[in-house]
Design an enzyme around this catalytic site. Structure first.
Site, PDB file in Angstrom:
ATOM      1  N   GLY A  47       0.868  -1.181   0.000  1.00  0.00           N
ATOM      2  CA  GLY A  47       0.000   0.000   0.000  1.00  0.00           C
ATOM      3  C   GLY A  47       0.894   1.218   0.000  1.00  0.00           C
ATOM      4  N   GLU A  48       0.574   2.187   0.807  1.00  0.00           N
ATOM      5  CA  GLU A  48       1.399   3.392   0.902  1.00  0.00           C
ATOM      6  C   GLU A  48       1.887   3.477   2.346  1.00  0.00           C
ATOM      7  OE1 GLU A  48       2.108   4.883  -1.937  1.00  0.00           O
ATOM      8  OE2 GLU A  48       3.530   6.058  -0.762  1.00  0.00           O
ATOM      9  N   SER A  49       3.186   3.251   2.529  1.00  0.00           N
ATOM     10  CA  SER A  49       3.702   3.119   3.893  1.00  0.00           C
ATOM     11  C   SER A  49       3.496   4.382   4.725  1.00  0.00           C
ATOM     12  CB  SER A  49       5.178   2.737   3.857  1.00  0.00           C
ATOM     13  OG  SER A  49       5.911   3.650   3.078  1.00  0.00           O
ATOM     14  N   CYS A  79       6.224  -5.328   0.579  1.00  0.00           N
ATOM     15  CA  CYS A  79       6.334  -4.023  -0.083  1.00  0.00           C
ATOM     16  C   CYS A  79       6.244  -2.885   0.937  1.00  0.00           C
ATOM     17  CB  CYS A  79       5.297  -3.922  -1.201  1.00  0.00           C
ATOM     18  SG  CYS A  79       5.733  -2.699  -2.436  1.00  0.00           S
ATOM     19  N   ARG A 105      12.671   3.569  -0.443  1.00  0.00           N
ATOM     20  CA  ARG A 105      11.306   3.646  -0.993  1.00  0.00           C
ATOM     21  C   ARG A 105      11.354   3.966  -2.487  1.00  0.00           C
ATOM     22  NH1 ARG A 105       7.556   7.706   1.155  1.00  0.00           N
ATOM     23  NH2 ARG A 105       5.988   6.427   0.118  1.00  0.00           N
ATOM     24  N   ILE A 131       5.546  -3.516  -7.394  1.00  0.00           N
ATOM     25  CA  ILE A 131       4.690  -2.359  -7.682  1.00  0.00           C
ATOM     26  C   ILE A 131       5.216  -1.156  -6.901  1.00  0.00           C
ATOM     27  CG2 ILE A 131       2.334  -1.443  -7.626  1.00  0.00           C
ATOM     28  CD1 ILE A 131       1.341  -4.380  -7.554  1.00  0.00           C
ATOM     29  N   ARG A 132       5.816  -0.211  -7.603  1.00  0.00           N
ATOM     30  CA  ARG A 132       6.446   0.950  -6.941  1.00  0.00           C
ATOM     31  C   ARG A 132       7.170   0.498  -5.671  1.00  0.00           C
ATOM     32  NH1 ARG A 132       1.492   2.245  -7.782  1.00  0.00           N
ATOM     33  NH2 ARG A 132       1.023   2.529  -5.573  1.00  0.00           N
ATOM     34  N   HIS A 167       5.252  -8.625  -4.166  1.00  0.00           N
ATOM     35  CA  HIS A 167       3.917  -9.039  -3.706  1.00  0.00           C
ATOM     36  C   HIS A 167       3.680 -10.507  -4.047  1.00  0.00           C
ATOM     37  CE1 HIS A 167       1.986  -5.044  -2.919  1.00  0.00           C
ATOM     38  NE2 HIS A 167       2.968  -4.633  -3.703  1.00  0.00           N
ATOM     39  N   GLU A 169       1.452 -12.359  -2.877  1.00  0.00           N
ATOM     40  CA  GLU A 169      -0.005 -12.630  -2.857  1.00  0.00           C
ATOM     41  C   GLU A 169      -0.649 -12.342  -4.205  1.00  0.00           C
ATOM     42  OE1 GLU A 169       1.419  -9.977  -1.744  1.00  0.00           O
ATOM     43  OE2 GLU A 169       0.127  -8.233  -2.064  1.00  0.00           O
TER      44      GLU A 169
HETATM   45  N1  GLN Z   1       5.614   2.867  -2.821  1.00  0.00           N
HETATM   46  C1  GLN Z   1       4.936   2.372  -1.660  1.00  0.00           C
HETATM   47  C2  GLN Z   1       5.532   2.967  -0.374  1.00  0.00           C
HETATM   48  O1  GLN Z   1       6.558   3.536  -0.413  1.00  0.00           O
HETATM   49  C3  GLN Z   1       4.983   0.859  -1.596  1.00  0.00           C
HETATM   50  C4  GLN Z   1       4.234   0.263  -2.762  1.00  0.00           C
HETATM   51  C5  GLN Z   1       3.569  -1.030  -2.481  1.00  0.00           C
HETATM   52  O2  GLN Z   1       3.366  -1.420  -1.331  1.00  0.00           O
HETATM   53  N2  GLN Z   1       3.143  -1.700  -3.530  1.00  0.00           N
HETATM   54  O3  GLN Z   1       4.954   2.857   0.662  1.00  0.00           O
END
Ligand code: GLN
Length: 191
Positions: A47-49, A79, A105, A131-132, A167, A169
């Site tokens: 997600g977005e940490s 992630c 990150r 993913i990012r 990921h 999952e």
């Molecule tokens: N870019 C997100 C972060 O820095 C991590 C991306 C992800 O969990 N798929 O939190």
């Protein structure tokens, strides 16, 4: 054996599907009241940490979860979840920490940061979806490196903490979740 999945933000749903396939009971943690249900392991999803870090504190989840993780609760971060477990975060704030690693990150760039590859995880070829994603830019001597790709560390374990930059999952491959469930089983045997 019951696994709690942090579900305040991000890609938590698919972890439940993977645990169903492996026959492990699970439930989601959305608020402090959910902590009343007993659990033997915790998944911190992608997600977005930065958002997760803030929500954990706003919802009163940070302190109780940190205490349980620091006392040995097996935890698996994917992630953004890896970032939450890192002692040092480049481009972000430390959250739970406890892994002697530096997480970088958005390490692959924001736009071109999503890709798939296959690389050995604990010696076994494993599909990986990024993913990012972050990667682990530096790891201390207590950290067991479980996977590297493109010259960067993308999976590691330190004691009760397991983390992947990718990921698992989002693939059909159960290797990493099975590894985590083994950690949970051996921790239950010890306690
Ligand atoms: N870019 C997100 C972060 O820095 C991590 C991306 C992800 O969990 N798929 O939190």
């Amino acid at each position: 054996m019951t696994i709690a999945i942090l579900a305040v933000q991000g890609a938590f749903a698919e972890h439940g599907g993977m645990l169903d396939r492996l026959g492990a009971a699970h439930f989601e943690i959305r608020q402090a009241a959910d902590l009343a249900c007993p659990f033997d392991g915790l998944i911190l999803p992608g997600g977005e940490s930065t958002v997760m870090n803030k929500l954990l504190r706003d919802l009163g989840l940070f302190e109780p979860l940190k205490e349980r993780i620091d006392s040995g609760l097996p935890v698996f971060g994917t992630c953004a979840g890896l970032i939450l477990l890192a002692d040092r975060v480049e481009g972000g704030e430390r959250c739970f920490g406890g892994m002697d690693v530096t997480a970088r990150r958005n390490a692959y760039g924001r736009q071109l940061g999503s890709f798939r590859t296959t690389a050995p995880f604990a010696g076994r070829p494993t599909p990986m979806v990024f993913i990012r994603a972050p990667y682990i830019a530096q790891a201390g001597p207590e950290v067991e490196i479980l996977a590297e790709t493109g010259g960067h560390i993308v999976a590691a374990r330190q004691g009760n903490r397991l983390a992947t930059a990718f990921h698992p999952e989002l693939t059909q491959d159960e290797t990493v979740h099975a590894c985590f469930l083994d950690m949970v089983r051996s921790s239950r045997r010890r306690n």
